[in-house]
Design a protein around this motif. Structure first.
Motif, PDB file in Angstrom:
ATOM      1  N   LYS A 107      51.041  36.590   6.190  1.00 53.64           N
ATOM      2  CA  LYS A 107      51.982  37.710   6.237  1.00 53.64           C
ATOM      3  C   LYS A 107      52.575  38.053   4.874  1.00 53.64           C
ATOM      4  CE  LYS A 107      53.279  37.814  11.042  1.00 53.64           C
ATOM      5  NZ  LYS A 107      52.652  36.623  11.629  1.00 53.64           N
ATOM      6  N   GLY A 131      46.136  42.287  17.145  1.00 54.16           N
ATOM      7  CA  GLY A 131      46.801  42.086  15.856  1.00 54.16           C
ATOM      8  C   GLY A 131      46.020  42.740  14.731  1.00 54.16           C
ATOM      9  N   TYR A 160      49.292  39.288  22.935  1.00 55.37           N
ATOM     10  CA  TYR A 160      49.148  38.578  21.659  1.00 55.37           C
ATOM     11  C   TYR A 160      50.318  37.621  21.554  1.00 55.37           C
ATOM     12  CZ  TYR A 160      49.871  38.621  16.434  1.00 55.37           C
ATOM     13  OH  TYR A 160      50.121  38.338  15.115  1.00 55.37           O
TER      14      TYR A 160
HETATM   15  N1  GLY Z   1      49.281  40.509  12.011  1.00 57.76           N
HETATM   16  C1  GLY Z   1      50.489  40.596  12.730  1.00 57.76           C
HETATM   17  C2  GLY Z   1      50.540  41.639  13.742  1.00 57.76           C
HETATM   18  O1  GLY Z   1      49.573  42.306  14.047  1.00 57.76           O
HETATM   19  O2  GLY Z   1      51.591  41.823  14.327  1.00 57.76           O
END
Ligand code: GLY
Ligand code: AMP
Length: 425
Positions: free
Chosen positions: A215, A291, A270
């Protein structure tokens, strides 16, 4: 079958590309899409707003686009699924009630409590004064979150109580609009984060291979958070034994509790997880969608045609679908960003080397790009996601960077350490 993909990022280019790998999918239309989906064979873009549900429904019905796959959370939270389903379309993505699992952190927390899902201790506040008074009784680090959708910017991990108080005041000041009508203050969890994307028909839920994303903008996972600077799958952090626990302690209770609340959740759930130093999974957040950039690493490994999986979810027959098949080996995705991202960044830079990059065998997924007269230009903070595949993580990562090194645009930035935790495997 013809399919519609809603969204314009790297995730959506990946979805369009993966759908078109299926012998059953003859054409994909992306709304609004990007420079990558504009040039993908059998794919085209349509310049509609993803929130123009009526326009989308009309277009899909007139053109016989039976299947709709929704990428981003915003249209789901606004009820795109409910609207399009009522018009007779097959939509992959939860209904508006189900999308609350991402759209309201307070709602998601309450659901987790009811379901007995392990997560950080949290309190929810509707008033600044009570939130600030509560903070005075707490230890740092502590996490302050705006309740609603804030494009990934509404979460502050505070190292001091002053910083936490400032975050609370900032959220209540209206900086995040209606997302800031409530504040969630929660316990800071330590461990390694992992992303488990699961598909569900509201009854049965099945995980995809586990992934991790990076991130932070800087190498060594330092600096401000972004939408994600890279990803890889299948991460060994989530062992088969841990995946069993995630299935029974997180995914199944979530779906059962949604069902108990009368919510027929069909799409991706997710689970953003913290794997604690003791090896226990705890939920950081739920998202109601694929994601980004995890999708760019996970879906190229899926051997089962994606449309089969999606239709089984929409039609409520996931239980009878044979086990998902996966390619052996690993995938790693490196994101190429514009200079300045995640703060202000320029647009319009011409991108070169895309063909040479694709010729290496890597998958070059576009995110913030635009196609005009045969030229591709940068049009967003995260510009491209380059996915390398390989027998090992080491080769997947090398393959990704070999392709990255063919690409150029002014101010191009990428982290050089994607997958450092798994590189020697
Ligand atoms: N990669 C983090 C999200 O899609 O929230
Ligand atoms: P979220 O939008 O809830 O996923 O939060 C964004 C990021 O903030 C997460 O990916 C974590 O890195 C971090 N974070 C959120 N909540 C916590 C928590 N309770 N403990 C530690 N880190 C957290």
């Amino acid at each position: 079958m013809k399919a519609l993909v809603i969204g314009s990022g790297g995730r959506e280019h990946t979805l369009a590309w993966v759908l078109l790998q299926s012998p059953k999918i003859t054409e994909v239309v992306c709304i609004p899409g990007n420079g990558g989906t504009a040039n993908l064979p059998h794919c085209r873009n349509l310049a509609l707003n993803p929130e123009d549900f009526e326009g989308i429904a009309r277009f899909a019905l007139v053109n016989n686009l039976e299947l709709v796959v929704v990428g981003p959370e915003q249209p789901l939270a606004l009820g795109i699924t409910d609207f399009l389903q009522a018009q007779g379309l097959k939509v992959f993505g939860p209904c508006q009630a189900g999308a609350q699992i991402e759209a309201s952190k307070a709602w998601a927390k309450a659901l987790m409590m009811e379901a007995g899902i392990p997560t950080a201790q949290a309190e929810v506040f509707e008033e600044e004064a009570t939130a600030l008074a509560y903070l005075k009784t707490q230890k740092v680090p502590i996490v302050v979150k705006a309740d609603g959708l804030a494009a990934g910017k509404g979460v502050m991990v505070a190292q001091t109580l002053e910083a936490a108080s400032d975050a609370v005041s900032e959220i209540f000041s209206g900086k995040f609009g209606s997302a800031g009508s409530q504040v969630v203050i929660e316990e800071f969890m330590i461990g390694q984060e992992a992303s488990v994307l699961a598909v569900t028909d509201g009854q049965t839920i099945r995980p995809l291979v586990p992934a991790q994303d990076h991130k932070a903008i800087g190498e060594g996972d330092t600096g401000p958070n972004t939408g994600g600077m890279g990803s890889y799958a299948p991460t060994p952090v989530v062992t088969p034994a841990l995946m069993e626990r995630i299935q029974t302690e997180v995914l199944e209770p979530a779906i059962a509790t949604l069902r108990r609340r009368g919510i027929d959740y069909r799409g991706v759930l997710y689970a953003g997880l913290m794997i604690t130093p003791q090896g226990d999974p705890k939920v950081v957040e739920f998202n109601c969608r694929f994601g980004d950039p995890e999708t760019q690493a996970v879906l190229p490994l899926l051997e089962t045609p994606l449309d089969q999986v999606i239709l089984a979810c929409i039609e409520g027959r996931l239980e009878s679908l044979p086990p998902l098949e996966w390619k052996p080996g690993a995938a790693a995705c490196v994101v190429l960003a514009a200079e300045g991202y995640p703060d202000a960044y320029p647009k319009g830079m011409e991108i070169s080397g895309l063909t040479e990059a694709a010729d290496t065998g890597a998958l070059v997924f576009h995110a913030g790009t635009q196609a005009k007269g045969g030229i591709i230009t940068a049009n967003g903070g995260r510009v491209l996601g380059v996915t390398g595949l390989g027998d090992t993580f080491e080769s997947a990562i090398t393959n990704a960077y070999t392709a990255v090194d063919k690409i150029h645009f002014e101010g191009m930035y990428c982290r050089r350490d994607i997958g450092y935790r798994v590189k020697r495997r």
